[in-house]
Design a protein around this motif. Structure first.
Motif, mmCIF file in Angstrom:
data_model
loop_
_atom_site.group_PDB
_atom_site.id
_atom_site.type_symbol
_atom_site.label_atom_id
_atom_site.label_comp_id
_atom_site.label_asym_id
_atom_site.label_seq_id
_atom_site.Cartn_x
_atom_site.Cartn_y
_atom_site.Cartn_z
ATOM 1 N N ARG A 19 0.834 -1.206 0.000
ATOM 2 C CA ARG A 19 0.000 0.000 0.000
ATOM 3 C C ARG A 19 0.866 1.252 0.000
ATOM 4 N NH1 ARG A 19 -2.800 3.855 2.864
ATOM 5 N NH2 ARG A 19 -5.018 4.042 2.293
ATOM 6 N N VAL A 54 -3.847 -2.651 -6.393
ATOM 7 C CA VAL A 54 -4.519 -1.349 -6.420
ATOM 8 C C VAL A 54 -5.976 -1.525 -6.031
ATOM 9 C CG1 VAL A 54 -5.239 0.603 -7.852
ATOM 10 C CG2 VAL A 54 -2.950 -0.373 -8.138
ATOM 11 N N PHE A 58 -7.293 0.032 -2.691
ATOM 12 C CA PHE A 58 -7.948 1.322 -2.968
ATOM 13 C C PHE A 58 -9.266 1.194 -3.723
ATOM 14 C CE2 PHE A 58 -3.342 1.971 -2.783
ATOM 15 C CZ PHE A 58 -3.269 2.860 -1.727
ATOM 16 N N LEU A 64 -7.502 5.753 -5.679
ATOM 17 C CA LEU A 64 -6.051 5.852 -5.524
ATOM 18 C C LEU A 64 -5.610 7.305 -5.584
ATOM 19 C CD1 LEU A 64 -3.231 4.570 -5.327
ATOM 20 C CD2 LEU A 64 -3.272 4.323 -7.827
#
Length: 212
Positions: A19, A54, A58, A64
């Motif tokens: 992350r 991703v 997110f 993101l």
């Protein structure tokens, strides 16, 4: 030629988490290429992780970007707090407070070029992301120094039709683009490259605060 692939296996202890690596890469790429010019795969590749992370962390590119913007805000908070405290320090003359604000702001942009580039790229792109930066970053930064700007205008130490105009002009002057130091060294080789931002802050101070 084979395309580079993200490293596989466990991340070592000295490597950031997936992350954190994604956030750092997202800030860099959104700053360099804007929202439309950045895709999830590019961010994942730059972070050295799989693109699926991703979505895991997110959800998608919009989320993101928001997380990257919030990372920018958190890194800008200390200087905004410093400016707010300085604005309330009436043990210093208003021109002295303003000179410190100029110097510290120049130092901040020198040390955090991706924050400068992320903010200005987002504003240039327009739309809701520009509104986010204006509301969450620029408005608080302006509020932090507004009292000092108003006092300096009222005292005749600076000339401006409105403190918000002065703030935007000052921000533009101090947030020079990538390559500023190199360009300055080509135009004025007598100025040491490492002193480029020092000379910038001194010149901006002299420009706005005559006689200090």
């Amino acid at each position: 030629m084979d395309k580079p692939t993200a490293p596989r296996g466990r991340r070592t202890k000295d490597m950031p988490s997936g992350r954190e690596a994604l956030l750092a890469a997202a800030v860099r790429l959104f700053a360099a290429h804007g929202y439309d010019g950045t895709d999830i795969r590019s961010v994942a590749s730059a972070a050295g992780v799989g693109a699926n992370l991703v979505r895991v962390h997110f959800g998608g590119k919009a989320e993101l970007w928001t997380a990257a913007a919030e990372r920018i805000l958190s890194r800008a908070e200390p200087i905004m707090e410093m400016v707010a405290q300085l604005s309330g320090d009436h043990g210093l003359k208003v021109e002295e407070r303003l000179a410190i604000i100029i110097q510290k702001t120049a130092d901040f942009y020198r040390d955090n070029p991706e924050i400068r580039d992320f903010a200005f790229r987002s504003i240039a792109d327009g739309g809701e992301r520009a509104d986010f930066i204006a509301e969450k970053l620029l408005a608080p930064a302006y509020a932090a120094g507004k009292a000092t700007f108003e006092e300096a205008i009222a005292a005749g130490r600076i000339r401006s039709r409105h403190p918000a105009l002065f703030f935007l002009i000052l921000t533009s002057a101090l947030s020079q683009p990538h390559g500023f130091a190199d360009t300055l060294s080509k135009l004025a080789p007598e100025i040491p490259r490492d002193d480029a931002y020092l000379y910038l802050s001194m010149s901006v101070t002299e420009l706005f605060l005559h006689g200090i």
